[in-house]
Design a protein around this motif. Structure first.
Motif, PDB file in Angstrom:
ATOM      1  N   LEU A 163      38.398  22.637  59.769  1.00 36.36           N
ATOM      2  CA  LEU A 163      37.483  20.579  60.169  1.00 36.36           C
ATOM      3  C   LEU A 163      37.110  20.264  59.247  1.00 36.36           C
ATOM      4  O   LEU A 163      35.783  20.501  58.522  1.00 36.36           O
ATOM      5  N   TRP A 164      37.687  19.064  59.275  1.00 37.57           N
ATOM      6  CA  TRP A 164      37.303  18.288  57.907  1.00 37.57           C
ATOM      7  C   TRP A 164      36.029  16.897  58.808  1.00 37.57           C
ATOM      8  O   TRP A 164      37.512  16.240  60.189  1.00 37.57           O
ATOM      9  N   LEU A 224      26.506  17.461  58.811  1.00 38.72           N
ATOM     10  CA  LEU A 224      27.334  18.133  59.082  1.00 38.72           C
ATOM     11  C   LEU A 224      27.860  18.583  57.699  1.00 38.72           C
ATOM     12  O   LEU A 224      28.056  17.303  56.499  1.00 38.72           O
ATOM     13  N   PRO A 225      28.334  19.340  57.101  1.00 39.39           N
ATOM     14  CA  PRO A 225      29.022  19.416  55.614  1.00 39.39           C
ATOM     15  C   PRO A 225      30.060  18.789  55.574  1.00 39.39           C
ATOM     16  O   PRO A 225      30.811  18.590  56.721  1.00 39.39           O
ATOM     17  N   PRO A 226      31.143  18.887  54.446  1.00 37.43           N
ATOM     18  CA  PRO A 226      32.556  17.939  54.003  1.00 37.43           C
ATOM     19  C   PRO A 226      33.249  18.449  55.159  1.00 37.43           C
ATOM     20  O   PRO A 226      34.243  17.791  56.126  1.00 37.43           O
ATOM     21  N   PHE A 227      33.542  19.523  55.040  1.00 33.08           N
ATOM     22  CA  PHE A 227      34.619  20.993  56.044  1.00 33.08           C
ATOM     23  C   PHE A 227      33.668  21.924  56.705  1.00 33.08           C
ATOM     24  O   PHE A 227      32.504  22.961  55.716  1.00 33.08           O
ATOM     25  N   PHE A 228      34.407  22.463  57.555  1.00 35.43           N
ATOM     26  CA  PHE A 228      33.486  23.794  57.539  1.00 35.43           C
ATOM     27  C   PHE A 228      35.113  24.602  58.393  1.00 35.43           C
ATOM     28  O   PHE A 228      36.361  23.959  58.944  1.00 35.43           O
ATOM     29  N   ILE A 241      38.744  16.107  61.555  1.00 35.36           N
ATOM     30  CA  ILE A 241      40.409  16.265  61.998  1.00 35.36           C
ATOM     31  C   ILE A 241      40.546  17.963  61.380  1.00 35.36           C
ATOM     32  O   ILE A 241      39.970  18.141  60.407  1.00 35.36           O
ATOM     33  N   GLY A 242      41.425  18.809  62.198  1.00 35.87           N
ATOM     34  CA  GLY A 242      41.458  19.870  61.971  1.00 35.87           C
ATOM     35  C   GLY A 242      42.705  19.883  60.985  1.00 35.87           C
ATOM     36  O   GLY A 242      43.270  19.650  61.673  1.00 35.87           O
ATOM     37  N   TRP A 243      42.416  21.331  60.425  1.00 34.77           N
ATOM     38  CA  TRP A 243      44.276  21.373  59.610  1.00 34.77           C
ATOM     39  C   TRP A 243      44.201  22.940  60.541  1.00 34.77           C
ATOM     40  O   TRP A 243      42.940  24.144  60.557  1.00 34.77           O
ATOM     41  N   PHE A 244      45.028  23.520  60.555  1.00 29.58           N
ATOM     42  CA  PHE A 244      45.902  25.017  60.986  1.00 29.58           C
ATOM     43  C   PHE A 244      46.406  25.334  59.560  1.00 29.58           C
ATOM     44  O   PHE A 244      47.061  24.652  59.307  1.00 29.58           O
TER      45      PHE A 244
END
Lengths: 261, 261, 261, 261
Positions: D129-130, D142-146, D169-172
């Protein structure tokens, strides 16, 4: 009358880098223009950084409906005066399509009013662009997603204003995402930012990219210009639509307009 | 720790115009600061155009949570360098409240990226401000509408970007309307434009105006700064989160960040 | 092929109220259709509450590009089943223009998901509509403002979602304001709410109102339908675009789609 | 006074599916409540589908600041009457956080007014998640992504309205993207949709997920209720703020309010 587009290119890498020159022997601007001009409802011309006034004279902008901008290496070489000229045309109603590394162009930063920064990686990785807003005019005729086997990674956060609408989001092989197609209006000008288009890959030979660009040109086209959005006219008391009387102290002498700058 | 606000004033009309001086004998900035500082959760300082660096040194902005801006006559006298400095702080997370004629200030035009023009009439007419978004934090505790018996008319079209949210709309006695309270975010900075505040009327002695300003300061406050939004770092292939290999041609030497400007 | 619009009218007041009947002897829907059909790029039909299935059969909606809705007294008489049918068509891409008292129609409340409440006064007062977004396609060709000498007052707060864009704001003689022209997209359907149109005044004999309606029909028109937006299809592991393996526990048997309702 | 949150759970899978029960032995709602209640500024209660009135009595909703909703298998078992009751509270100012499969809950579809459909795959793949909007209050800290090593894939197009702001926004791993954190306001109610949370994975044991939920509760909290947004009151001519006279024909007898439904 067709939509009159003008494709502006920096025109440097294609002449100085063999890999880019091999993909775009006639220049990137020429190939982008081919994609856009494939629709008979759109006419297309090109201009480059090296042209007199960068090919962006007042007269030429006045007869341009939609300006398409590709630049990367030489953003700083674009004249500030011409950037302001382009901004005035956009605010008056000329459409603007900003491509890829144009995120850091003077004109895009000027009309976004924000850093327009992002993260990046030049690894030729796969990008898959998803249509998140299929009903938007810019998505017309697109498949649910399309792939570019090689693209430069652009990653979030992309420090642009929240858009009117997010049309496309990119998935990158290395693990990032990016809002790849975003719409804005500034003054009367419609603006579309579209992320793909790194010069070392054949992105502008992709037919779906062409479809997006043609859709964007049609969406961005505004047949009118609105010079009134640029000035701050005084409305004298005697001409008020409802009867009012002058009251209180007054700083301005009547009839003096605020200038824009 | 309270929210640290800094009220910036042009500080000219109150010293050169008798009518303005009679309403704001200590300066407009001082009276605006009184309204905002009436809440013990908010601390307030002031700065004026005539101060060294306009009172907006790097160090001072670094310890400011929310900057409040009132200017009118001397927008052009504000240093471009300091405008850029303020913009960088806004993008990094400092809140910004722009008042009345500040619509044409350099800093507001800079971060809106649009003309910010409007129509106007200095007739001391009645304005009635309607809350169109009662659930917004900036509307907290407000009545459905409130009136200013004398205000300068500002009329549409107001050539600013479509806001995140429209909070207030003004009705003018002479027949115009105006979007009087608008929110934006640019980078990490929350921005509120608020239309009332002509210097020849006692607008900043109105308690409801004070409530709006205090609400806006709380809404705009972001306890963190986000310098990362200003730079475009390279993400090397070897550090990609998902395993990828370098493919295709490459323009950049690895590790070189894009600069911001 | 012209844009196929369908004007839906409640068709009650014009037959039961002498004042309304005098203004709209052939029914309001007929007069609205005349305004819209004055453009040769648009074809127009009408339907009324009293028709079989309210004139809104599945077959007829399937060949409608843009539906225009006027209702007031009998919102409750519209069949819930038909409201859902209309909603499915809107989400799939049919345009929807909701007029005046249609703010409380079942279909508008259904697709807004909010109360859609407002304040009102039936005094025949003057309304002046201001174009706040001159570059929007719905504002094309409009003057900076236009007046209706008699309209029903609709006042803020109008409890609708924040729109994509605010196009028009109304000024009322009695002191209120109203966001009179608002755009939305729901699924692939473009939606425009337009406030004027009280039945006891000759609003739909006004040519500028006609221009707005024709512009709105063109803006709302989407040549495609997008049934995919209505279902939640499973994407089996074996068909993933990037190679992945099944991991962890699983609730669903593969291939079973989520139903919409 | 702390923010009073109420976590609502369907409470079925954790009792009927061994894998889910092993992860959430006390129920998913209990674990979600633990994450949210870890902040002393927030108090937390739980309710489940099986409670009398689903645990959502008028009295209980009246003392709830933010409702958190997790449901999946039994959306259809939630009473329509109670869904309307919840909607009225949201419109009046109660916050609502909708989790994961709640995208198809009656209450979310009711207040979105759109299909809320998406694509999905239950493969236990990786999601990253970005944060695309680091300055938003929901992204605070929050961190940049998790990353979530196992999640259900949710893919675009997600047929919800364009949000106020996209936060995450989520990357799968399998190749899709999804807008995983979206904000809305409906009436005075702040709404946050947050995509992670499939019941067969330990998502609600992740501390970063907890941080998002706590941030969202604080952002969604509105200390006031706004019943006025639900009704359409008449404003009699004699009480108009500006002097007007009754003109033209009239349908309504004065003083009669429009009812909401």
């Amino acid at each position: 009358m067709p939509i009159r587009t003008l494709v502006w290119g920096e025109n440097i890498h294609e002449r100085t880098n063999a890999a880019v020159g091999a993909i775009y022997p006639d220049g990137m601007h020429t190939q982008i223009a081919r994609l856009i001009g494939a629709d008979s409802d759109i006419s297309v011309e090109t201009a480059v950084l090296q042209d007199h006034e960068h090919g962006l004279s007042e007269e030429r902008l006045a007869r341009t409906d939609v300006l398409v901008w590709w630049g990367h290496k030489a953003h700083g070489d674009v004249s500030d005066e011409i950037v302001e000229r382009v901004a005035l045309h956009v605010w008056s109603g000329m459409g603007l399509i900003v491509l890829h590394s144009g995120h850091f162009s003077k004109i895009f930063k000027r009309i976004m009013g924000s850093p327009c920064a992002l993260t990046w990686r030049e690894a030729g990785e796969r990008e898959r662009l998803w249509v998140v807003n299929p009903g938007h005019p810019i998505a017309r005729g697109l498949p649910p997603f399309f792939e570019l086997e090689n693209e430069e990674m652009y990653g979030e956060p992309f420090s642009v204003p929240e858009p009117l609408e997010t049309v496309l989001i990119g998935w990158f092989q290395g693990g990032e995402v990016f809002r790849s197609g975003l719409t804005y209006r500034r003054g009367a000008g419609n603006i579309f930012y579209f992320q793909p288009g790194h010069e070392t890959y054949p992105t502008y030979h992709n037919e779906t990219i062409g479809q997006v660009l043609r859709n964007a040109a049609k969406w961005a086209h505004n047949p009118n210009r609105y010079a009134a959005l640029l000035s701050a006219p005084n409305r004298p008391v005697g001409e008020a639509m409802e009867p009012i009387e002058q009251r209180g102290a007054k700083l301005h002498s009547s009839g003096k307009d605020h200038g824009f700058t």
